[in-house]
Enzyme design. Structure first.
Site, short mmCIF file in Angstrom:
data_model
loop_
_atom_site.label_atom_id
_atom_site.label_comp_id
_atom_site.label_asym_id
_atom_site.label_seq_id
_atom_site.Cartn_x
_atom_site.Cartn_y
_atom_site.Cartn_z
N ARG A 63 0.82 -1.22 0.00
CA ARG A 63 0.00 0.00 0.00
C ARG A 63 0.84 1.26 0.00
NH1 ARG A 63 -2.25 -3.92 2.89
NH2 ARG A 63 -1.29 -3.16 4.79
N GLU A 100 3.54 -8.31 13.66
CA GLU A 100 2.62 -8.87 14.64
C GLU A 100 2.13 -10.24 14.19
OE1 GLU A 100 0.43 -5.31 12.75
OE2 GLU A 100 2.46 -6.02 12.93
#
Length: 182
Positions: A63, A100
């Site tokens: 992105r 994460e």
């Protein structure tokens, strides 16, 4: 166009439990589908950097490519792509990082930067900082400097911005979300 943080935040869709349980993914797709909002984001970043002395824009997969290409074009700077492992065709430098979700690798063409270059790193979001830290390590391995790491969104509770600042890398984001903010 004046930046309106509230309008931008309403166009960032929270997606609970994606890509795994307990994570709220911040989806910028609705923001990208709004010409006014995308222009507001781009114009705000362009205004911030139009007189800055950096030499290159570094965009992070995937992105970050969207906003990075707009900023590189508008400021007439070369665009450097930092990609996920195995996506670049020539000689690369690689850095591993933790997210994460697990361990990953970021790569850049080995001839992208030279000593004395200065890079604005752009991504959509700063969470744990893993991808931006890896990109910064790659920039420094090529002898270049980081002007700033910038993103649309910061998730300050995950510590990525603090980690970058502790490395001596200034950070800038247009908005921030608390982890459980809807």
């Amino acid at each position: 166009m004046i930046f309106d943080e509230f309008s931008i935040k309403t166009l960032i869709r929270p997606v609970p439990d994606f890509p795994k349980a307990g994570v709220i993914f911040r989806d910028i797709t609705p923001l990208l589908q709004s010409p006014k909002a995308l222009r507001m984001v781009a114009d705000s970043l362009i205004q911030r950097y139009v007189e800055s002395g950096f030499s290159h824009v570094g965009a992070l997969d995937a992105r970050g490519f969207i906003i990075g290409s707009i900023i590189a074009y508008e400021l007439n700077r070369p665009l450097i792509l930092f990609r996920k492992k195995g996506k670049l065709p020539a000689d690369v430098l690689a850095a591993s990082y933790s997210t994460e979700y697990g361990e990953a690798y970021l790569e850049v063409h080995a001839d992208s930067l030279c000593e004395g270059d200065s890079v604005l790193l752009l991504d959509d979001l700063i969470a744990t900082g893993g991808t931006l830290v890896a990109a910064a390590q790659l920039v420094r391995r090529m002898g270049a400097q980081i002007h700033e790491a910038a993103a649309i969104i910061d998730l300050p509770e995950l510590g990525g911005s603090r980690k970058l600042q502790d490395m001596g890398i200034p950070t800038f984001t247009l908005t921030a979300f608390e982890l459980n903010e809807r």
